[in-house]
Scaffold this active site. Structure first.
Site, PDB file in Angstrom:
ATOM      1  N   TYR A 113      -5.771  -5.837  -9.718  1.00  0.00           N
ATOM      2  CA  TYR A 113      -5.989  -4.454 -10.125  1.00  0.00           C
ATOM      3  C   TYR A 113      -5.539  -3.468  -9.044  1.00  0.00           C
ATOM      4  CZ  TYR A 113      -8.047  -0.143 -11.643  1.00  0.00           C
ATOM      5  OH  TYR A 113      -8.207   1.158 -12.040  1.00  0.00           O
ATOM      6  N   TRP A 115      -3.389   0.706  -8.386  1.00  0.00           N
ATOM      7  CA  TRP A 115      -2.480   1.749  -8.870  1.00  0.00           C
ATOM      8  C   TRP A 115      -1.040   1.580  -8.434  1.00  0.00           C
ATOM      9  CZ3 TRP A 115      -2.858   7.044 -10.914  1.00  0.00           C
ATOM     10  CH2 TRP A 115      -3.942   7.173 -11.794  1.00  0.00           C
TER      11      TRP A 115
HETATM   12  N1  LIG Z   1      -6.951  14.041  -5.682  1.00  0.00           N
HETATM   13  C1  LIG Z   1      -7.227  12.941  -6.388  1.00  0.00           C
HETATM   14  N2  LIG Z   1      -7.305  13.006  -7.732  1.00  0.00           N
HETATM   15  C2  LIG Z   1      -7.603  11.899  -8.458  1.00  0.00           C
HETATM   16  C3  LIG Z   1      -7.769  10.636  -7.838  1.00  0.00           C
HETATM   17  C4  LIG Z   1      -7.686  10.587  -6.404  1.00  0.00           C
HETATM   18  O1  LIG Z   1      -7.855   9.518  -5.781  1.00  0.00           O
HETATM   19  N3  LIG Z   1      -7.413  11.745  -5.732  1.00  0.00           N
HETATM   20  N4  LIG Z   1      -7.996   9.514  -8.596  1.00  0.00           N
HETATM   21  C5  LIG Z   1      -7.642   9.563 -10.006  1.00  0.00           C
HETATM   22  C6  LIG Z   1      -8.306   8.479 -10.738  1.00  0.00           C
HETATM   23  S1  LIG Z   1      -7.711   6.890 -10.568  1.00  0.00           S
HETATM   24  C7  LIG Z   1      -9.324   8.692 -11.602  1.00  0.00           C
HETATM   25  S2  LIG Z   1      -9.962   7.396 -12.505  1.00  0.00           S
HETATM   26  C8  LIG Z   1      -9.895  10.035 -11.803  1.00  0.00           C
HETATM   27  C9  LIG Z   1     -11.416   9.966 -11.783  1.00  0.00           C
HETATM   28  O2  LIG Z   1     -11.964  11.103 -12.326  1.00  0.00           O
HETATM   29  P1  LIG Z   1     -13.526  11.340 -12.151  1.00  0.00           P
HETATM   30  O3  LIG Z   1     -14.227  10.059 -12.201  1.00  0.00           O
HETATM   31  O4  LIG Z   1     -13.951  12.376 -13.103  1.00  0.00           O
HETATM   32  O5  LIG Z   1     -13.512  11.937 -10.663  1.00  0.00           O
HETATM   33  P2  LIG Z   1     -14.554  11.988  -9.470  1.00  0.00           P
HETATM   34  O6  LIG Z   1     -13.937  12.886  -8.451  1.00  0.00           O
HETATM   35  O7  LIG Z   1     -14.923  10.628  -9.034  1.00  0.00           O
HETATM   36  O8  LIG Z   1     -15.823  12.692 -10.069  1.00  0.00           O
HETATM   37  C10 LIG Z   1     -15.735  13.985 -10.631  1.00  0.00           C
HETATM   38  C11 LIG Z   1     -16.970  14.789 -10.287  1.00  0.00           C
HETATM   39  O9  LIG Z   1     -18.124  14.270 -10.916  1.00  0.00           O
HETATM   40  C12 LIG Z   1     -19.243  14.773 -10.212  1.00  0.00           C
HETATM   41  N5  LIG Z   1     -20.399  13.891 -10.393  1.00  0.00           N
HETATM   42  C13 LIG Z   1     -20.643  12.732  -9.759  1.00  0.00           C
HETATM   43  N6  LIG Z   1     -21.807  12.204 -10.187  1.00  0.00           N
HETATM   44  C14 LIG Z   1     -22.294  13.057 -11.111  1.00  0.00           C
HETATM   45  C15 LIG Z   1     -23.466  13.057 -11.928  1.00  0.00           C
HETATM   46  O10 LIG Z   1     -24.302  12.166 -11.905  1.00  0.00           O
HETATM   47  N7  LIG Z   1     -23.613  14.113 -12.776  1.00  0.00           N
HETATM   48  C16 LIG Z   1     -22.701  15.120 -12.865  1.00  0.00           C
HETATM   49  N8  LIG Z   1     -22.902  16.063 -13.762  1.00  0.00           N
HETATM   50  N9  LIG Z   1     -21.602  15.141 -12.090  1.00  0.00           N
HETATM   51  C17 LIG Z   1     -21.400  14.128 -11.236  1.00  0.00           C
HETATM   52  C18 LIG Z   1     -18.827  14.815  -8.773  1.00  0.00           C
HETATM   53  O11 LIG Z   1     -19.302  16.016  -8.175  1.00  0.00           O
HETATM   54  C19 LIG Z   1     -17.324  14.714  -8.819  1.00  0.00           C
HETATM   55  O12 LIG Z   1     -16.655  15.710  -8.082  1.00  0.00           O
HETATM   56  O13 LIG Z   1      -9.456  10.912 -10.784  1.00  0.00           O
HETATM   57  C20 LIG Z   1      -8.033  10.904 -10.622  1.00  0.00           C
HETATM   58  N10 LIG Z   1      -7.657  12.018  -9.815  1.00  0.00           N
HETATM   59  N1  LIG Z   2     -17.268   4.024  -4.650  1.00  0.00           N
HETATM   60  C1  LIG Z   2     -16.273   4.224  -5.508  1.00  0.00           C
HETATM   61  N2  LIG Z   2     -15.251   3.329  -5.577  1.00  0.00           N
HETATM   62  C2  LIG Z   2     -14.252   3.545  -6.442  1.00  0.00           C
HETATM   63  C3  LIG Z   2     -14.221   4.672  -7.284  1.00  0.00           C
HETATM   64  C4  LIG Z   2     -15.303   5.590  -7.211  1.00  0.00           C
HETATM   65  O1  LIG Z   2     -15.364   6.594  -7.949  1.00  0.00           O
HETATM   66  N3  LIG Z   2     -16.284   5.349  -6.293  1.00  0.00           N
HETATM   67  N4  LIG Z   2     -13.163   4.880  -8.135  1.00  0.00           N
HETATM   68  C5  LIG Z   2     -12.438   3.708  -8.584  1.00  0.00           C
HETATM   69  C6  LIG Z   2     -11.202   4.023  -9.287  1.00  0.00           C
HETATM   70  S1  LIG Z   2     -11.328   5.115 -10.592  1.00  0.00           S
HETATM   71  C7  LIG Z   2     -10.005   3.439  -9.003  1.00  0.00           C
HETATM   72  S2  LIG Z   2      -8.676   3.716 -10.038  1.00  0.00           S
HETATM   73  C8  LIG Z   2      -9.859   2.531  -7.872  1.00  0.00           C
HETATM   74  C9  LIG Z   2      -8.497   2.650  -7.166  1.00  0.00           C
HETATM   75  O2  LIG Z   2      -8.248   1.509  -6.410  1.00  0.00           O
HETATM   76  P1  LIG Z   2      -6.752   1.052  -6.047  1.00  0.00           P
HETATM   77  O3  LIG Z   2      -5.832   1.374  -7.162  1.00  0.00           O
HETATM   78  O4  LIG Z   2      -6.833  -0.362  -5.621  1.00  0.00           O
HETATM   79  O5  LIG Z   2      -6.438   2.004  -4.802  1.00  0.00           O
HETATM   80  P2  LIG Z   2      -5.038   2.390  -4.152  1.00  0.00           P
HETATM   81  O6  LIG Z   2      -5.344   2.890  -2.782  1.00  0.00           O
HETATM   82  O7  LIG Z   2      -4.282   3.291  -5.040  1.00  0.00           O
HETATM   83  O8  LIG Z   2      -4.324   0.982  -4.010  1.00  0.00           O
HETATM   84  C10 LIG Z   2      -3.009   0.747  -4.365  1.00  0.00           C
HETATM   85  C11 LIG Z   2      -2.359  -0.078  -3.265  1.00  0.00           C
HETATM   86  O9  LIG Z   2      -1.035  -0.410  -3.661  1.00  0.00           O
HETATM   87  C12 LIG Z   2      -0.188  -0.306  -2.534  1.00  0.00           C
HETATM   88  N5  LIG Z   2       1.191  -0.077  -3.031  1.00  0.00           N
HETATM   89  C13 LIG Z   2       1.773   1.089  -3.372  1.00  0.00           C
HETATM   90  N6  LIG Z   2       3.029   0.877  -3.815  1.00  0.00           N
HETATM   91  C14 LIG Z   2       3.232  -0.453  -3.754  1.00  0.00           C
HETATM   92  C15 LIG Z   2       4.343  -1.281  -4.084  1.00  0.00           C
HETATM   93  O10 LIG Z   2       5.375  -0.832  -4.529  1.00  0.00           O
HETATM   94  N7  LIG Z   2       4.187  -2.628  -3.903  1.00  0.00           N
HETATM   95  C16 LIG Z   2       3.032  -3.173  -3.413  1.00  0.00           C
HETATM   96  N8  LIG Z   2       2.983  -4.509  -3.291  1.00  0.00           N
HETATM   97  N9  LIG Z   2       1.980  -2.399  -3.075  1.00  0.00           N
HETATM   98  C17 LIG Z   2       2.069  -1.067  -3.262  1.00  0.00           C
HETATM   99  C18 LIG Z   2      -0.736   0.844  -1.727  1.00  0.00           C
HETATM  100  O11 LIG Z   2      -0.344   0.743  -0.373  1.00  0.00           O
HETATM  101  C19 LIG Z   2      -2.245   0.678  -1.956  1.00  0.00           C
HETATM  102  O12 LIG Z   2      -2.859  -0.058  -0.921  1.00  0.00           O
HETATM  103  O13 LIG Z   2     -10.923   2.750  -6.927  1.00  0.00           O
HETATM  104  C20 LIG Z   2     -12.203   2.630  -7.517  1.00  0.00           C
HETATM  105  N10 LIG Z   2     -13.220   2.636  -6.502  1.00  0.00           N
HETATM  106 MO   LIG Z   3      -9.206   5.441 -11.535  1.00  0.00          MO
END
Ligand SMILES: Nc1nc2c(c(=O)[nH]1)N[C@H]1C(S)=C(S)[C@@H](COP(=O)(O)OP(=O)(O)OC[C@H]3O[C@@H](n4cnc5c(=O)[nH]c(N)nc54)[C@H](O)[C@@H]3O)O[C@H]1N2
Ligand SMILES: Nc1nc2c(c(=O)[nH]1)N[C@H]1C(S)=C(S)[C@@H](COP(=O)(O)OP(=O)(O)OC[C@H]3O[C@@H](n4cnc5c(=O)[nH]c(N)nc54)[C@H](O)[C@@H]3O)O[C@H]1N2
Ligand SMILES: [Mo]
Length: 762
Positions: A113, A115
């Protein structure tokens, strides 16, 4: 000077851009000219692609090289020895072959898993799956960390996730039709940088500048309120939104403000839910007063909000963060039930949304069409885990567990192969994950950088970054397809994931099957031509590959499928949802029949079960300054650090009670682990809440103050989050919340090790 630069098009999950290098190697990036609101995350790119943490040569952990494969607790602590590509590929091929012969392909975990990078062909995880399918298959993972709880839940309620996520009304539709947006989890602008696979026009970020509707933000954090929106802020106690939703629902019901006609015609099970609201069986009415005592929002405010919701066209939206918690099904289901009571589901700009403010693709009005896709073949191994059960899988072979009405058994994994993901970023309870990673015989990681996952491997194979290869890039709902040109030479001896896997395929006798005899460029042309043919069959004329490549991008044809909920609402008999009843299920007989106490047959309030390892509620949300762990070494991410650590935000009251001042290094801890962080004292968080976003590179070190203990010296919140599923229904990630204590760090502040490769001196 600038005029002499040769700009080449490229793309990323945070936006399309163009790049150029100077003679001295300095990399410049500029956003795509069509982007109305480019992402600040582009600022991380130059400092990341040539950072000293790039993996330069294949490398093998000393103990594995000397002693061979086998379980060990040395992973993550030992140095690596660089070897030649032939040595590394021979050794990995030998172990893949041995594992499948001695233990069967099921013993290989290839879920992988993560991104990875933008680019439809060089998508590492897809390449890895395709490769493993050609050698007999692998144990897979299902669903995602983003909205994995909803992926299990929504098919029962509305027939699929896509009904909501792929057909969300656009920001423009909201502007035209919506009077009030009620956003549980808010609309954090930071998240709208991102769309999986790429995004050319950040229309959501632009829309937030002037939403054009009334807005109520329900969130413990003020920065979930778009600047200048004039929103009403209800600073809810984290994890209690369901109580608030039920209090609103009860207020609507007892006031007779629910839309009985819609509930009868389009939903099933409202009677059961209504009985629960009224307390018919448990004796507790879910009144505004009841809710206020749990969620910290005054009963009068709850009643006032209920009244506002009935006054016009209302969109109730629930962010994905709310389901990334224990019992994360409930805020989604209760939010849907609340919207059903208002009777506007299927009307433009009304009803229920899931993920506005979570991802740029939700609310974008760009075309929605199938993209060029690498064929992945067929996995003959049926074994899978729900993705967030990775540590359980490795720790508990043979153990049974529940998932969505099924009883599954963890297989015995001997070899882990990861490409394009970082479990030591994404998973919870990292100290437990370290123990889990000690169990397999062999861990192989393809990585661009020395991430924590690479450091916990036996064999690390250096991969190119997107700028070092050619690809085509676009996200779902992207306005453009980008011709991603090669801008840089591969770093060190890095190879494309495709070429790494082709090298393994060669050694395992499946080179032709894996590569089909094509070079990467030939694959791009092949995938593009196929896509072009499919579009032509539907009457869409797009340029030839050569024209597209020379132009640098193309505008997607105008494909805008009708939202299924519109047709459903208009005639639920003729256009039923793919649920057992054909309607929206506010009570699900199927879910009820599973008999899960942590997810019964209708939305309920369930307090969290996890141990309270401290008095403060930690929110571990997405970082504003990078994508997950990607770009943490880049300029934007580094500028936001406090005392070189990840910033933790804390309310002045809580800081004063602990003698903490802005800028201090603090220790954040609970029963699962500890990390250092830099304090940011601010009124933007609710008292009792601290915020430490994900993505600081995990840096386990001996605790300088407590002998025998370890801490993460950098501030990764996943040393503090519990590895518990949202429920037995979904087994989803619950990492958004934890309970912690924070104290002033008084000892020496350790140097970070995560920014230096763990290599033996040569
Ligand atoms: N800049 C940036 N943007 C991203 C990402 C990133 O790594 N960086 N990741 C992307 C990815 S993979 C995903 S899945 C999405 C995730 O999208 P989300 O899961 O919606 O994003 P989060 O920032 O984890 O949470 C959004 C907000 O929910 C609020 N929150 C947390 N707990 C609670 C609660 O119990 N109640 C309420 N009402 N609010 C709460 C927090 O204040 C937080 O800022 O974001 C995407 N966008
Ligand atoms: N506590 C907490 N944990 C969370 C979350 C949260 O809200 N709270 N959010 C979760 C969510 S929504 C998500 S989506 C996950 C994200 O978790 P990940 O998707 O595992 O996070 P990334 O840092 O995007 O990891 C992608 C990796 O791929 C590598 N990469 C990039 N390009 C390439 C390539 O071309 N080849 C190879 N081999 N590698 C490459 C990058 O260096 C990086 O280390 O985290 C989750 N974890
Ligand atoms: Mo995500």
């Amino acid at each position: 000077m600038t005029a002499e630069r040769t700009w080449l098009p490229s793309s990323s999950h945070w936006g399309a851009f163009r790049a150029a290098t100077d003679a001295d190697g300095t990399l410049h990036v500029e956003p795509h000219p069509a982007d109305p609101a480019p992402s600040p995350l582009l600022g991380n790119v130059p400092g990341t692609v040539r950072h000293r943490t790039r993996v330069q040569r294949p490398a093998i952990r000393r103990g594995w090289l000397d002693n061979g494969p086998g379980p060990t607790d040395a992973r993550g602590d030992e140095e690596f020895v660089e070897v030649s590509w032939d040595t590394a590929l021979d050794l990995v091929a030998e172990q893949l072959d041995r594992t499948r012969r001695e233990h069967g392909n099921e013993a290989i975990f290839g879920g992988s898993y993560g991104w990875s990078s933008a680019g439809r062909f060089h998508h590492a995880q897809s390449q890895l799956h395709r490769f493993h399918n050609t050698i007999g298959g692998y144990t897979a993972s299902r669903n995602n960390y983003s909205f994995g709880t909803s992926q299990a839940l929504l098919p029962h309620l509305v027939g699929s996730t896509g009904v909501l996520l792929d057909h969300a009304d656009s920001w423009q539709t909201l502007r035209e039709h919506t009077d009030l947006v009620v956003a549980f989890g808010g609309l954090p602008g930071k998240n709208l940088s991102i769309a999986s696979g790429g995004i050319t026009r950040h229309t959501g970020s632009a829309a937030l500048r002037d939403l054009g509707t009334d807005l109520v933000v329900i969130s413990p954090l003020a920065d979930d309120i778009p600047t200048g929106s004039g929103a009403t802020w209800l600073p809810v106690e984290p994890g209690t939104d369901v109580a608030l939703q039920l209090g609103l629902a009860h207020t609507l019901l007892t006031g007779g403000h629910h839309d009985q006609e819609f509930l009868d015609r389009c939903c099933t099970g409202f009677d059961v839910f209504a009985d629960y609201l009224l307390g018919e069986h448990d004796g507790t009415a879910k009144s505004a007063e009841w809710a206020a005592a749990i969620c910290g929002i005054a009963a009068a405010d709850i009643r006032a909000l209920a009244a506002r919701m009935t006054a016009g066209r209302t969109l109730i939206t629930v962010s994905w963060s709310l389901q990334r918690t224990e019992h994360g099904e409930q805020p989604v289901w209760a939010g849907l039930a609340l919207a059903a009571m208002l009777g506007q589901i299927g009307l433009p700009g009304g009803g229920f949304g899931h993920g506005y403010g979570s991802m740029a693709s939700i609310g974008d009005d760009a075309p929605a069409l199938r993209l060029p896709t690498l064929p992945m073949g067929h996995n003959p191994v049926p074994t899978f885990i729900p993705v967030a059960r990775i540590a359980d899988l490795l720790l508990n072979p043979g153990q049974q567990y529940d998932y969505d009405g099924r009883r599954l058994t963890y297989p015995d994994i001997r070899l882990v192969h990861w490409a394009g993901g970082n479990p030591f970023h994404h998973h919870q309870d990292l100290n437990r994950l370290r123990r889990a990673f000690g169990r397999p015989d062999t861990v192989v990681v393809q990585e661009t950088h020395w991430t924590a996952t690479a450091r916990h491997a036996d064999v690390v194979l250096p991969a190119t970054v997107a700028l070092e290869r050619e690809d085509v890039g676009a996200g779902y709902r992207d306005s453009h397809l980008i011709a991603m040109h090669q801008v840089l030479e591969p770093f060190g001896e890095a190879r494309n994931d495709y070429d790494i896997l082709a090298g393994l395929a060669q050694r395992l006798g499946v080179h032709e099957e894996f590569t089909q005899g094509r070079t990467p460029r030939e694959w791009l042309v092949h995938l593009y031509d196929q896509w072009r043919g499919n579009l032509a069959a539907k009457g869409h004329d797009i340029p030839t590959f050569a024209e597209f490549w020379a132009a640098g991008d193309l505008q997607m044809p105008d494909v805008h499928p009708q939202a299924p909920l519109r047709a459903f609402r208009a005639d639920p008999q003729r256009n039923p949802l793919r649920t057992p009843s054909g309607r929206i299920e506010l009570f699900s007989e199927t879910i009820e029949s599973f008999g899960y106490p942590d997810c019964p047959g209708h939305p309920v309030w369930l307090p969290p079960q996890q141990q309270r390892g401290g008095p403060l509620h930690l929110i571990a949300n997405q970082p504003a300054t990078r994508l997950h762990g990607q770009g943490d070494v880049g300029a934007l991410s580094q500028q936001a650090k406090v005392a070189g650590r990840e910033a933790i935000r804390i309310h002045p009251r809580d800081a004063a009670a602990r003698g903490i001042s802005d800028g201090d290094v603090v220790r954040v801890f609970n029963h699962l682990g500890a990390c250092l962080a830099g304090a940011r004292v601010t009124e933007d968080v609710r008292p009792g809440v601290v915020v430490l976003p994900t993505g600081a590179w995990f840096d386990p070190q001996p605790d300088p103050v407590r002998p025998g203990e370890t801490l993460c010296a950098h501030g990764n919140p996943n040393v503090l989050t519990a590895d518990v599923p949202s429920s037995r229904l979904s087994q989803g990630c619950s990492g958004q919340h934890a309970y912690v204590e924070v104290e002033l760090h008084t000892g020496p502040v350790p140097e970070l090790r995560c920014s230096t490769p763990p290599l033996a001196d040569s």
